[in-house]
Enzyme design. Structure first.
Site, short mmCIF file in Angstrom:
data_model
loop_
_atom_site.label_atom_id
_atom_site.label_comp_id
_atom_site.label_asym_id
_atom_site.label_seq_id
_atom_site.Cartn_x
_atom_site.Cartn_y
_atom_site.Cartn_z
CB CYS A 50 -0.91 -0.03 1.23
SG CYS A 50 -1.90 1.46 1.40
CB CYS A 87 -0.54 2.65 4.09
SG CYS A 87 -1.99 1.94 3.35
CG ASP A 88 3.24 1.19 4.34
OD1 ASP A 88 2.77 1.67 5.39
OD2 ASP A 88 3.05 0.01 4.00
#
Ligand SMILES: Cc1cc2nc3c(=O)[nH]c(=O)nc-3n(C[C@H](O)[C@H](O)[C@H](O)COP(=O)(O)OP(=O)(O)OC[C@H]3O[C@@H](n4cnc5c(N)ncnc54)[C@H](O)[C@@H]3O)c2cc1C
Length: 304
Positions: free
Chosen positions: A131, A134-135
């Site tokens: 992701c 997200c990261d």
């Protein structure tokens, strides 16, 4: 003992929950998270009626709010196994909880495909990610790689250029599968290098990823110094917990009767992307969730 357990909090599971509550079925919904495929992806939805344009996270936020107004219980957990004894189902979770019900709806959607490398799991959260939204920010000014040269791989690589110093796209095939427009956009960033015919063999590092080993087109073994690996090689149905109990097709999808979402196991229904329904779309998943809840209601009534 619940009448119904719903597994999944995406469009299919949330809709099933709303319908079950309105039918006054004693229901527990177990989900890893809300939003499923759309969680953590920056998607704009333009084909959900009633909303000309809405972000995936906003739409799922509305599903979640609507669901939480219903009279159903919700557990944030992951289902690891389902068993059936006589007419009773037993659902086991990752947090080692066990719940019983008379019927089940599986709406567990899809999950990212992994590379299948033995060390891949161990590096999740320590360099390996599925992701980028997200990261991505953790890789500011670092070199990273994306596995997969399709549209998702290119979109991920382009979004990573906002943070990373350099982004490599490693595509196992000889040809790229991404649209020309995306390939052109990637070129324009000046930060993306594409390597085709690259088969990733190993992820290396101590606590965190520090390099990848891959075989190139000429079968030479190469090492790439990167701090992150974003895996974007497609999706598979999240149905491993149902293996052995229900019929799955060759893709791993739960085989359903399209009329009423019934599986080969009486009392067990499936809806949305985890099922064999042909079209994988939000509106379809939501409709299938409604159908599954109504079928479960009929099934429960016939038990009485
Ligand atoms: C990048 C991208 C863009 C997309 N764009 C669109 C679009 O524009 N329009 C459109 O209509 N569709 C789009 N889709 C497809 C759409 O997102 C899916 O068809 C839809 O989300 C399927 O809903 P679902 O409820 O079946 O599964 P999911 O949305 O995958 O939800 C599954 C749920 O089950 C939970 N779960 C999984 N395993 C377990 C377990 N073992 N235990 C407990 N819970 C579990 C998950 O946490 C999740 O909450 C897109 C998909 C992607 C990836």
């Amino acid at each position: 003992m619940y009448d119904l357990i719903i597994i999944g909090g995406g469009p299919a599971g949330a809709t099933a929950g709303i319908y079950a509550s309105r039918k006054k079925i004693k229901t527990l919904l177990i989900t890893k998270n809300f939003g499923g495929l759309m969680a953590g992806k920056s998607v704009t939805i333009e084909n959900y009626p009633g909303f000309e344009e809405i972000s995936g996270s906003e739409l799922i936020g509305r599903f979640e709010k609507h669901l939480k107004k219903q009279k159903i219980e919700i557990e944030n957990d992951s289902v690891v196994k389902i068993e059936k004894n006589n007419q009773e189902f037993s659902v086991l979770t990752e947090k080692k909880k066990q719940f019983q019900s008379k019927a089940i709806i599986i709406a567990s959607g899809s999950e990212p495909r992994n590379l299948g490398l033995p060390e891949e799991k161990e590096f999740i959260g320590r360099g390996v990610s599925y992701c980028s939204t997200c990261d991505g920010p953790f890789f500011s000014h670092k070199d990273v790689a994306v596995a997969g040269g399709g549209n998702s791989g290119f979109e991920t690589a382009i979004s990573l250029t906002s943070y990373a110093k350099k982004v490599y796209i490693l595509e196992a095939g000889k040809e790229l599968r991404a649209d020309e427009v995306l390939q052109e956009k990637a070129k324009q960033t000046g930060k993306i290098e594409v390597i085709t015919g690259a088969s990733i063999k190993k992820i290396q590092g101590e606590k965190f990823v520090n390099s990848l080993v891959f075989e190139d087109q000429k079968k030479d073994i190469k090492t790439l110094e990167v701090k992150g690996l974003f895996v974007e090689i497609g999706w598979k149905p999240a149905t491993s917990f149902a293996k052995g109990l229900i019929d799955l097709n060759e893709k791993g999808e739960i085989v359903i009767d399209f009329k009423n979402n019934q599986t080969n196991v009486p009392g067990l229904f499936a809806a949305g992307d985890s099922s064999s329904v042909l079209y994988k779309q939000i509106i379809v998943a939501a409709g299938e969730g409604a159908k599954a809840a109504l079928s479960a209601y009929d099934y429960l009534n016939n038990l009485k």
